[in-house]
Design a protein around this motif. Structure first.
Motif, PDB file in Angstrom:
ATOM      1  N   THR A 185      -6.291   6.665 -10.716  1.00  0.00           N
ATOM      2  CA  THR A 185      -4.835   6.735 -10.560  1.00  0.00           C
ATOM      3  C   THR A 185      -4.171   5.684 -11.446  1.00  0.00           C
ATOM      4  N   VAL A 186      -3.025   6.065 -12.004  1.00  0.00           N
ATOM      5  CA  VAL A 186      -2.242   5.171 -12.842  1.00  0.00           C
ATOM      6  C   VAL A 186      -0.850   5.044 -12.229  1.00  0.00           C
ATOM      7  N   ILE A 187      -0.409   3.810 -12.057  1.00  0.00           N
ATOM      8  CA  ILE A 187       0.943   3.534 -11.552  1.00  0.00           C
ATOM      9  C   ILE A 187       1.704   2.869 -12.685  1.00  0.00           C
ATOM     10  N   GLN A 188       2.724   3.548 -13.178  1.00  0.00           N
ATOM     11  CA  GLN A 188       3.527   3.040 -14.277  1.00  0.00           C
ATOM     12  C   GLN A 188       4.879   2.595 -13.736  1.00  0.00           C
ATOM     13  N   CYS A 189       5.313   1.420 -14.134  1.00  0.00           N
ATOM     14  CA  CYS A 189       6.566   0.849 -13.655  1.00  0.00           C
ATOM     15  C   CYS A 189       7.625   1.007 -14.747  1.00  0.00           C
ATOM     16  N   ARG A 190       8.792   1.544 -14.358  1.00  0.00           N
ATOM     17  CA  ARG A 190       9.827   1.851 -15.334  1.00  0.00           C
ATOM     18  C   ARG A 190      11.192   1.362 -14.871  1.00  0.00           C
TER      19      ARG A 190
ATOM     20  N   GLY B 209       3.848  11.471  -8.183  1.00  0.00           N
ATOM     21  CA  GLY B 209       4.727  10.707  -7.312  1.00  0.00           C
ATOM     22  C   GLY B 209       5.725   9.900  -8.097  1.00  0.00           C
ATOM     23  N   LEU B 210       6.891   9.718  -7.493  1.00  0.00           N
ATOM     24  CA  LEU B 210       7.971   8.956  -8.115  1.00  0.00           C
ATOM     25  C   LEU B 210       8.700   8.189  -7.029  1.00  0.00           C
ATOM     26  N   TRP B 211       8.689   6.875  -7.148  1.00  0.00           N
ATOM     27  CA  TRP B 211       9.454   6.024  -6.233  1.00  0.00           C
ATOM     28  C   TRP B 211      10.559   5.347  -7.018  1.00  0.00           C
TER      29      TRP B 211
ATOM     30  N   ILE C  21       1.749   8.056 -10.966  1.00  0.00           N
ATOM     31  CA  ILE C  21       2.878   7.653 -10.123  1.00  0.00           C
ATOM     32  C   ILE C  21       3.766   6.717 -10.923  1.00  0.00           C
ATOM     33  N   TRP C  22       5.052   6.957 -10.846  1.00  0.00           N
ATOM     34  CA  TRP C  22       6.014   6.024 -11.434  1.00  0.00           C
ATOM     35  C   TRP C  22       6.710   5.275 -10.312  1.00  0.00           C
ATOM     36  N   ALA C  23       6.870   3.979 -10.505  1.00  0.00           N
ATOM     37  CA  ALA C  23       7.659   3.119  -9.619  1.00  0.00           C
ATOM     38  C   ALA C  23       8.824   2.616 -10.465  1.00  0.00           C
ATOM     39  N   CYS C  24      10.032   2.950 -10.053  1.00  0.00           N
ATOM     40  CA  CYS C  24      11.207   2.686 -10.890  1.00  0.00           C
ATOM     41  C   CYS C  24      12.249   1.831 -10.172  1.00  0.00           C
ATOM     42  N   ALA C  25      13.032   1.148 -10.989  1.00  0.00           N
ATOM     43  CA  ALA C  25      14.179   0.377 -10.510  1.00  0.00           C
ATOM     44  C   ALA C  25      15.318   0.606 -11.504  1.00  0.00           C
TER      45      ALA C  25
ATOM     46  N   HIS D 283      11.259  -6.275 -12.043  1.00  0.00           N
ATOM     47  CA  HIS D 283      10.471  -7.511 -12.076  1.00  0.00           C
ATOM     48  C   HIS D 283      10.582  -8.306 -10.779  1.00  0.00           C
ATOM     49  N   ASP D 284      11.799  -8.393 -10.222  1.00  0.00           N
ATOM     50  CA  ASP D 284      12.038  -9.264  -9.064  1.00  0.00           C
ATOM     51  C   ASP D 284      11.677  -8.643  -7.723  1.00  0.00           C
ATOM     52  N   TYR D 285      11.743  -7.314  -7.619  1.00  0.00           N
ATOM     53  CA  TYR D 285      11.541  -6.670  -6.312  1.00  0.00           C
ATOM     54  C   TYR D 285      10.389  -5.663  -6.295  1.00  0.00           C
ATOM     55  N   VAL D 286      10.397  -4.738  -7.240  1.00  0.00           N
ATOM     56  CA  VAL D 286       9.427  -3.641  -7.206  1.00  0.00           C
ATOM     57  C   VAL D 286       8.005  -4.139  -7.507  1.00  0.00           C
ATOM     58  N   LEU D 287       7.824  -4.865  -8.599  1.00  0.00           N
ATOM     59  CA  LEU D 287       6.480  -5.341  -8.939  1.00  0.00           C
ATOM     60  C   LEU D 287       5.874  -6.244  -7.860  1.00  0.00           C
ATOM     61  N   PRO D 288       6.614  -7.219  -7.318  1.00  0.00           N
ATOM     62  CA  PRO D 288       6.017  -8.017  -6.230  1.00  0.00           C
ATOM     63  C   PRO D 288       5.630  -7.173  -5.009  1.00  0.00           C
ATOM     64  N   ALA D 289       6.452  -6.190  -4.674  1.00  0.00           N
ATOM     65  CA  ALA D 289       6.135  -5.330  -3.529  1.00  0.00           C
ATOM     66  C   ALA D 289       4.879  -4.508  -3.805  1.00  0.00           C
ATOM     67  N   LEU D 290       4.736  -4.007  -5.027  1.00  0.00           N
ATOM     68  CA  LEU D 290       3.530  -3.247  -5.383  1.00  0.00           C
ATOM     69  C   LEU D 290       2.293  -4.137  -5.342  1.00  0.00           C
ATOM     70  N   ARG D 291       2.409  -5.340  -5.865  1.00  0.00           N
ATOM     71  CA  ARG D 291       1.252  -6.260  -5.865  1.00  0.00           C
ATOM     72  C   ARG D 291       0.813  -6.596  -4.446  1.00  0.00           C
ATOM     73  N   GLN D 292       1.762  -6.608  -3.533  1.00  0.00           N
ATOM     74  CA  GLN D 292       1.432  -6.886  -2.136  1.00  0.00           C
ATOM     75  C   GLN D 292       0.833  -5.656  -1.441  1.00  0.00           C
ATOM     76  N   ALA D 293       1.304  -4.468  -1.815  1.00  0.00           N
ATOM     77  CA  ALA D 293       0.873  -3.246  -1.140  1.00  0.00           C
ATOM     78  C   ALA D 293      -0.463  -2.697  -1.640  1.00  0.00           C
ATOM     79  N   ILE D 294      -0.759  -2.908  -2.915  1.00  0.00           N
ATOM     80  CA  ILE D 294      -1.976  -2.352  -3.504  1.00  0.00           C
ATOM     81  C   ILE D 294      -3.093  -3.382  -3.398  1.00  0.00           C
ATOM     82  N   PRO D 295      -4.180  -3.028  -2.712  1.00  0.00           N
ATOM     83  CA  PRO D 295      -5.287  -3.983  -2.598  1.00  0.00           C
ATOM     84  C   PRO D 295      -5.806  -4.398  -3.975  1.00  0.00           C
ATOM     85  N   ALA D 296      -6.052  -5.677  -4.156  1.00  0.00           N
ATOM     86  CA  ALA D 296      -6.504  -6.221  -5.446  1.00  0.00           C
ATOM     87  C   ALA D 296      -7.787  -5.555  -5.930  1.00  0.00           C
TER      88      ALA D 296
END
Length: 190
Positions: A98-103, A118-120, A55-59, A66-79
């Motif tokens: 599963t691998v989630i790559q941020c781009r 998946g691609l967000w 899955i890629w999570a992109c901005a 850094h300011d929006y996507v990563l904090p939202a992912l850290r909150q949504a994905i259980p530690a």
């Protein structure tokens, strides 16, 4: 959640009779501070609960990533799902493979990469249409699902590539929009 946010999450999880996703292109369009990034990240977590996904999570830019996507992912994905976080690669590796790559999409050529399940893309309106078109082939071989959470921007490429096909009933497309003032978190403060 707002009814539009719930509708998005329901559409995201909807399956056809063959078990395949009912929608391969989804859009949640709303104004600033409406909670759309949170919903996009929840969709990532939903897909990431299935094993061996890419899955890629992109901005549109690194600061937005850094300011929006990563904090939202850290909150949504259980530690306890996270085996490893690589700062260098901006990548989460989960216990289920599963691998989630941020781009960042500030350079459209960064949209080239592996086949994606998946691609967000958060705030696609601020990325170029070329960035989206560069990403599309990565979804083909795995019949990947792409979803965008974005503010409206008139009749732009988000309108052409997501909103219009969905509202015209094109198979595999789904979209919804709502006003910032309808965000339950904002209404609760009133």
């Amino acid at each position: 959640y707002h009814p539009a946010q719930e509708a998005f999450l329901n559409a995201f999880q909807q399956k056809n009779a063959d078990g395949e996703p009912a929608y391969h292109r989804l859009a949640l369009i709303s104004g600033r501070r409406s909670g759309k990034t949170v919903i996009g990240a929840l969709a990532v977590a939903t897909m990431a609960s299935k094993s061996n996904q890419v899955i890629w999570a992109c901005a549109p830019s690194f600061p937005k990533l850094h300011d929006y996507v990563l904090p939202a992912l850290r909150q949504a994905i259980p530690a306890d799902w996270i085996v490893k976080w690589s700062e260098l690669h901006q990548e989460f590796t989960l216990v289920n493979g599963t691998v989630i790559q941020c781009r960042s999409l500030d350079d459209p050529e960064r949209g080239r990469g592996p086949g994606l399940n998946g691609l967000w893309i958060d705030e696609l309106r601020d990325a170029s249409e070329k960035a989206w078109l560069t990403l599309v082939p990565a979804l083909v071989d795995k019949r990947g699902v792409a979803w965008v959470t974005t503010s409206p921007n008139g009749y732009d490429h988000v309108f052409r590539n997501f909103w219009k096909p969905a509202t015209e009933g094109q198979p595999g497309y789904w979209a919804i929009r709502y006003k910032t003032s309808e965000n339950p978190a904002i209404r609760a403060q009133d």
